[in-house]
Design an enzyme around this catalytic site. Structure first.
Site, short mmCIF file in Angstrom:
data_model
loop_
_atom_site.label_atom_id
_atom_site.label_comp_id
_atom_site.label_asym_id
_atom_site.label_seq_id
_atom_site.Cartn_x
_atom_site.Cartn_y
_atom_site.Cartn_z
N LEU A 159 -30.31 30.68 34.78
CA LEU A 159 -29.06 30.43 35.51
C LEU A 159 -27.84 30.62 34.61
CD1 LEU A 159 -30.15 27.18 37.42
CD2 LEU A 159 -29.97 29.49 38.37
N LYS A 183 -35.97 31.40 19.68
CA LYS A 183 -34.91 30.67 18.97
C LYS A 183 -35.12 30.67 17.45
CE LYS A 183 -33.69 28.02 22.97
NZ LYS A 183 -33.55 26.76 23.66
N GLY A 203 -33.82 19.21 33.61
CA GLY A 203 -32.86 19.57 32.57
C GLY A 203 -31.72 20.47 33.03
P1 NDP Z 1 -41.23 27.53 22.83
O1 NDP Z 1 -41.95 28.72 23.35
O2 NDP Z 1 -40.55 27.60 21.51
O3 NDP Z 1 -42.27 26.28 22.73
C1 NDP Z 1 -43.14 26.03 23.79
C2 NDP Z 1 -43.81 24.67 23.61
O4 NDP Z 1 -44.50 24.37 24.83
C3 NDP Z 1 -44.85 24.63 22.51
O5 NDP Z 1 -44.81 23.38 21.90
C4 NDP Z 1 -46.16 24.83 23.28
O6 NDP Z 1 -47.25 24.24 22.66
C5 NDP Z 1 -45.85 24.08 24.55
N1 NDP Z 1 -46.68 24.51 25.68
C6 NDP Z 1 -46.60 25.69 26.35
N2 NDP Z 1 -47.50 25.70 27.37
C7 NDP Z 1 -48.15 24.51 27.33
C8 NDP Z 1 -49.18 23.92 28.11
N3 NDP Z 1 -49.74 24.58 29.15
N4 NDP Z 1 -49.62 22.68 27.79
C9 NDP Z 1 -49.07 22.02 26.75
N5 NDP Z 1 -48.07 22.52 25.96
C10 NDP Z 1 -47.63 23.75 26.26
O7 NDP Z 1 -40.24 27.11 23.98
P2 NDP Z 1 -38.89 26.28 23.83
O8 NDP Z 1 -39.18 25.11 22.98
O9 NDP Z 1 -37.77 27.17 23.47
O10 NDP Z 1 -38.63 25.82 25.35
C11 NDP Z 1 -39.41 24.79 25.94
C12 NDP Z 1 -38.92 24.52 27.36
O11 NDP Z 1 -37.64 23.90 27.32
C13 NDP Z 1 -38.77 25.77 28.21
O12 NDP Z 1 -39.26 25.49 29.51
C14 NDP Z 1 -37.28 26.00 28.28
O13 NDP Z 1 -36.86 26.63 29.48
C15 NDP Z 1 -36.78 24.56 28.23
N6 NDP Z 1 -35.40 24.46 27.70
C16 NDP Z 1 -34.43 23.97 28.52
C17 NDP Z 1 -33.16 23.83 28.07
C18 NDP Z 1 -32.12 23.27 28.97
O14 NDP Z 1 -30.93 23.42 28.65
N7 NDP Z 1 -32.48 22.59 30.05
C19 NDP Z 1 -32.77 24.24 26.70
C20 NDP Z 1 -33.88 24.68 25.91
C21 NDP Z 1 -35.14 24.82 26.41
P3 NDP Z 1 -48.29 25.09 21.75
O15 NDP Z 1 -47.81 24.94 20.34
O16 NDP Z 1 -49.58 24.40 22.00
O17 NDP Z 1 -48.28 26.51 22.23
#
Ligand code: NDP
Length: 268
Positions: free
Chosen positions: A16, A66, A233
């Site tokens: 968005l 990031k 969020g």
């Molecule tokens: P990353 O790809 O850097 O990290 C993803 C994380 O999610 C990892 O810790 C991963 O664990 C975990 N994960 C993914 N799938 C699963 C699952 N099925 N079960 C358990 N853990 C899982 O993503 P970001 O940290 O950049 O983003 C995370 C979320 O936050 C996203 O949905 C993003 O849209 C949201 N976000 C929202 C913001 C806002 O302003 N509202 C700002 C920033 C982010 P593993 O190490 O095991 O793979």
């Protein structure tokens, strides 16, 4: 000619950010275009370089790039250095500058609902978003913060980078919490998460970094079904965008109207 901005990530269709930045631009009478850019890990660097070579003014970075954005930049803000992850890039005197506005965005929205001082906080996920929010959260005088991640490899990676912060696997979570934050990308990837139900036993306040315009992500629905107050969020998204807008344009836009506007579909 309009100044050019964009958000880059994968997946990106759901973003968005273009609507939000164009709304801020209208509010502050700044002429800009804001696009979505999809990429793959092997093309990320070249796409970012091409964007700035083509006179792009500013880029937002979203999951999962990031940390790559942080590594590309020559100059980092203090909060970006703490996070070792960047969500905002721009050029200054031909040098790539990076900041991370996720933390301030989360704090501004989360504190609309709950006070943080003295609270025990559990965060699911140890990715780029958690790196951005962890230090700003620690500045809020919490009693404790625990990060729980699915993969052991990322527990190790996170613990190496943030030696003073407790990061464990989901199976090792113990005790109960006042606030639970979902910072996994499971919703984005349309994957199921087996949240450990025990840590919801005292009905903590639940906050999902993922969002939908209806405030009904799977995590929000799961937490509400367990009797918890829960929000998504969307407010954080708007607040982190407002901070990026301020970095690029030097004007802080107001955020309430756009949050209401984006929530509108749920009311109709
Ligand atoms: P990353 O790809 O850097 O990290 C993803 C994380 O999610 C990892 O810790 C991963 O664990 C975990 N994960 C993914 N799938 C699963 C699952 N099925 N079960 C358990 N853990 C899982 O993503 P970001 O940290 O950049 O983003 C995370 C979320 O936050 C996203 O949905 C993003 O849209 C949201 N976000 C929202 C913001 C806002 O302003 N509202 C700002 C920033 C982010 P593993 O190490 O095991 O793979």
């Amino acid at each position: 000619m309009s100044q050019r901005f964009a958000v880059i990530g994968n997946p990106i269709d759901h973003s968005l950010s273009p609507i939000i930045h164009q709304y801020f631009a209208k509010q502050t009478q700044i002429d800009l275009v804001y696009e979505k850019m999809s990429t793959e890990a092997s093309y990320f660097k070249s796409q970012v370089s091409n964007f700035f070579d083509d006179n792009g003014k500013g880029l937002n970075i979203t999951s999962p790039f990031k940390q790559n954005a942080y590594e590309m930049a020559a100059i980092h803000s203090e909060r970006c250095t703490q996070a070792r992850a960047a969500n905002t890039l721009w050029l200054k005197e031909n040098q790539l500058c990076a900041d991370n506005t996720d933390g301030i965005g989360l704090i501004r929205d989360l504190t609309r609902y709950v006070s943080l001082s003295g609270k025990r906080v559990l965060i699911f996920g140890a990715g780029g978003a958690t790196r951005g929010i962890i230090h700003p959260l620690l500045e809020e005088n919490l009693a404790d913060v625990v990060i729980a991640n699915r993969s052991l490899v990322n527990v190790f990676e996170f613990s190496k980078a943030f030696v003073d912060i407790k990061c464990i696997t989901m199976q090792d979570i113990e005790g109960d919490f006042d606030i639970i934050i979902n910072a996994t990308s499971a919703n984005l990837l349309e994957e199921f998460i087996a949240f450990p139900a025990l840590c919801f036993s005292k009905q903590p306040f639940c906050y999902d970094l993922s969002y939908t315009q209806q405030n009904q992500t799977p995590f929000v629905q799961y937490a509400r079904a367990l009797g918890c107050l829960a929000v998504d969020g969307l407010g954080m998204l708007v607040e982190q965008a407002a901070e990026a807008f301020f970095i690029w344009h030097g004007i802080r836009p107001s955020t309430h109207q756009i949050i209401d506007f984006l929530r509108k579909p749920s009311k109709s």
